[in-house]
Each structure stands twice: as structure tokens, then as C-alpha cells.
Design an enzyme around this catalytic site. Sequence first.
Site, PDB file in Angstrom:
ATOM      1  CE  LYS A 107      -3.791  -2.286   2.108  1.00 19.98           C
ATOM      2  NZ  LYS A 107      -4.540  -1.728   3.530  1.00 19.98           N
ATOM      3  CG  HIS A 132      -2.628   6.862   3.671  1.00 17.09           C
ATOM      4  ND1 HIS A 132      -2.925   7.139   5.064  1.00 17.09           N
ATOM      5  CD2 HIS A 132      -2.468   5.476   3.370  1.00 17.09           C
ATOM      6  CE1 HIS A 132      -3.383   6.271   5.480  1.00 17.09           C
ATOM      7  NE2 HIS A 132      -3.062   5.242   4.284  1.00 17.09           N
ATOM      8  CG  HIS A 184       1.031   5.459   7.687  1.00 16.66           C
ATOM      9  ND1 HIS A 184       0.561   4.669   6.093  1.00 16.66           N
ATOM     10  CD2 HIS A 184       1.175   4.267   8.144  1.00 16.66           C
ATOM     11  CE1 HIS A 184      -0.176   3.833   6.590  1.00 16.66           C
ATOM     12  NE2 HIS A 184       0.330   3.143   7.587  1.00 16.66           N
TER      13      HIS A 184
END
Length: 569
Positions: free
Chosen positions: A129, A132, A135
Site C-alpha cells: 500500500k 499516505h 502515516h
Amino acid sequence: MVDFKTNIAQALAKETGVDCEQLCGWLEVPPEREMGDYALPCFKLSKTMRKAPPVIAQALHDALTPQQEALCLERIETVGGYLNFFLDKAMVAREVVSEVLQAGPRYGGSDKGVGKTICIDYSSINIAKRFHIGHLSTTVLGNALYKIYQHLGYKCVGINHLGDWGTQFGKLIVAFKRWGTREQVEQGGVDALSELYVRFHQEAENEPALEDEGRYWFKKIEDGDQEALSLFNWFKELTLKDAQRVYDLLGVHFDSYAGESFYNDKMGRVIDELEAKGLLTESQGAKVVDLSDYNLPPCLILKSDGATLYATRDIAAALYRKDTYDFDKCLYVVAYQQNLHFAQWFKVVEMMGYPWAKDLEHVAFGMISFEGQTLSTRKGHVVYLDELLERAVEKTRAIIEEKSPNLEDKDEAARQVGIGAVIFNAMQAGRIKDIDFWWDRALNFDGETGPYVQYTHARCCSVLRKAQGYALDGQTQWDQLTDEEAQKTIMLLMRFPEVVEEAALRNEPSMITRHTVEIAKAYNKFYYEHRILDEDEKAAVARLQLTRAVRQVIAIGLGLLGIEAPERM
């Protein structure tokens, strides 16, 4: 440096019989400097001394006044039940500025943590993933705590507890084998993996057997199948390569990337130990630890199908970290939505009989939104962190072009300021508060922002570059720094070490953020009210020494937050 506060407390202890450390805690910094540098509320002494607070204040005033010079005091005043202490301004200037310049980059640091280890679990991205903005907080908070504790002498172990386990990886293998190519994934990286994962779920709606196939391939990962592990590790490598770009931009590093998969063979110890200690009970086929005595829901350890859960893995990880690092404290920088999860498994570790359970700490933080919109991957409201950082640099580059068209190396300044603005914005408020990121606020050069503090540092550097010819290594006339603006700045520099210690005690980097802003504001007021490069050389030298000290402390404060301090802006 003279510890003014402790000296006052020691003198008070002799007169009152109260413990010096307790008196240190009672001594307050008044809200206005006209009320003194420190104040003692004497009503705290009325019970033991059996007198009214104003009477106690007057008696202490009379006893300590002959000691004023030895205590570095200009005067002592009583106001009602308060005893107000005013420090000798020239002596304070000499002690503080000299200490900052002598200590250099270690100012505000200490050796209190020497011989102690702090494990810090932060960032903890998910494999396959993209990184983004959700985080951002855990990553920069964890990095700041690492630097703060390190500054205080602790050995720090930064751990990126990767989300790299679960049936989703079996599904990803199925998707890759059916619809992907190695070349396509190598070129597309994490985006290509995400597209394959999305396609798996789309196809599974019409072909439910795909779900079984995904579970089958995850079982192969668990069993150590060579092909499954090879693909699984490749997915991890691609994700970490992508994430490393972001970590490089943020200046963040880790000492360990041991994630969930690392603990796959370490769960047996947890389950066996819980069984042996009679802590596991059965509930609808699952195995749980009953926490009703602590007003907590049961902690689920094993599902009815025998699968382990996050709590099982976290307990296994804590045991491993204690065995491996023998930590004095283990911090988990995770959003407040996980408060219950941590409360549950921390309690389980305590019930297992480990006294170090008290050293496990959840460092919770608030949620982040972007310009008023809550982030949601499912709804498409997602801001990727690399794109955010790159855009911050671009926007800063445009601002610098407008404000400082003749600046050398605008690209480097834009990188330092743009990245710094994002980091500073994430740690400006208390960590538990939710953050709404807005470009105009974060990149403001005039507000209480990262660029404002960085600009103040650059201003100090500019002043010092123009100071050629002044003898800064000779005798400094400290009585030139007794004006209100200089004194306010000096007092803030003096309190910086206390703020660093308090930030570590509370795991709250925003305390350093706010204090560094206050130093910048105080210095800028001093800068506007007084000519630094004055015709009077005595005044100029003293003011330049203060400028050197401010530059040093701002650089340290920014550095502890993981932000660079540009010399030109």
C-alpha cells in the site's frame, strides 16, 4: 550554568524545613515578568508553618534578602501571599548565553538516559500500500521522540513494525499470477500492486472461488513454500523501496523493520504461557483472556479456527523486544483509535507476571484531515505523502522566488522549508489533537509555523555574517543585555533544557515546537527594537553573542523535531 531555581529552593528549604525538590515544584514562573522570574505561593506552606500566607511571605522575604547577591537575585518582593524573586539580569545573561555557546549542539541534552534503552514503534506502514498522509503523524512523532530521547543520553531503537501478514498477501499472489507481469509490477511499484489487489476483489464478486485460492496461497506463505515466499518478499522489497523515498525526504530512519510476519514463529510461546498460567478461557470456540476484573472487554488471542490476532502478535513482539533489547521503556506511537487494543494487551502482559508491563506505553495521537476533508481510501479522499511533500517543496519554491529572488540555491532552501513546514505542522498542537492540514497555514512565513522559525534562524545567520570585525572571543559586557526584549529571549533560552526533559517525560514533542516558536518571536522583537550591529561596540558584541545563542538553540529545537535549519532563506 547556575541553576537559579534550585538555588532559591535550597535557600527556602533551610528556612522552611520543606524538601528542596518539593519547593522546586512549587516555584512558579509568573504569567507576567513584572511579577518576577519565579514566584512562591506561600499558602502551600501555611499548613506546616501554621501562619497566614502573607505572614510567611514577609518572614521569608526578611530572611532571604541578605542572601540576594549569593542567590543571583536583584530583589525579592512580597505581594499578598506570594514571594516574588527577580533575578540579576546581567548575571542571567552571562550564565545562560555562555552556557549555550559552550555546550553547542548538546545544549538541552543530558546523560540522564545513559545505560538505558528506549524502543520506539512508529510509522508501521502496510506492505503493498502507498504511504499516505495518515502515516505522517506516527512517522514524524516517532522520529522526534527518537531524537529527543537520544539528546538525553538514551540508546534508542526505532522499530517499523510492518503490516506484512494476512490473507491479503495470498490474494495478491493470486492476482499477480493471473493478471500481472514482473515487468509491469517492477515499473509500477506499489501502485501496480494496489491495482492488482483491487482487481482481485472486483473479480471475486463474480468468481467467489478466488477467495479460497487466496487463502490457499497465504497458507503456502505460512508453510514456507519457496514460490510463495519469493513473491511475498518481492512485494515487501517494492513497498519498502517506495517508502524509502518518503523516509529520505523526511530524514527518518529505523533500526529494525521486523513486522508482523517476523513473529509468525514466536506466537507459540505466548499461547503456551497463557495456557500454563491458566489465563486462557474459551468463548464461542475462540481463546480469550478475561479482563472483566479490570473493566475491559476480553482480549481475543486465538480465533475459533486457530488463527492469531493483532494482540497475540503484539504480545509476542513485546516479549521479543524485552529479550533482545532489554528496554527500559517501549513506546507505541499509534492513533488514539487503538486505545482499547493497547489497554487490553498491556493488561495481559501484566497478568502474565511481567513487571516490565508498566514500561509499555501507548503514545496516542489524533487523526489528520486535509483542508477540511476526512481521509478515506474507500471514498477516494486520500493524499499520498510523497505527493504532499513534493507539492510542499514546489509551493515553497514559488514563495521563495517571490520573496527572495536573488537567493542562491533556491531548490535546496525550498526542500528544507517545504519539508520542514509539513513536519512542523504535524507537531504544532498537542499530539492528541486532530490536525487539519491547510497549505496557507503550514507555509506561512509570518505565523507561528515552521517557515517562521526557520526564517528566524536564517536571520540570525545573516546578522552574524555581517558581523565581521567584531571581537566575539573577547570580554562581553553582559549588562548590555538587561533590556526587556533581551531578557525575555534569554529566559526562554534558559528554560529550553527543562522543556526538552518535559517533552520526553510526556512524550510530547509539541512542547519543543511551541517553545522554539516563542524563542523566535522573542528574538524577532529584540531584533526590531535594538540595532544589533550598533556603533557602540560593547552593545554590538553582547547582542551578537545573544544572536549566536538564539541561532544555536533554534537549530537544536528544529533538529529534535527532525527539521533542518537553513542558513539562508
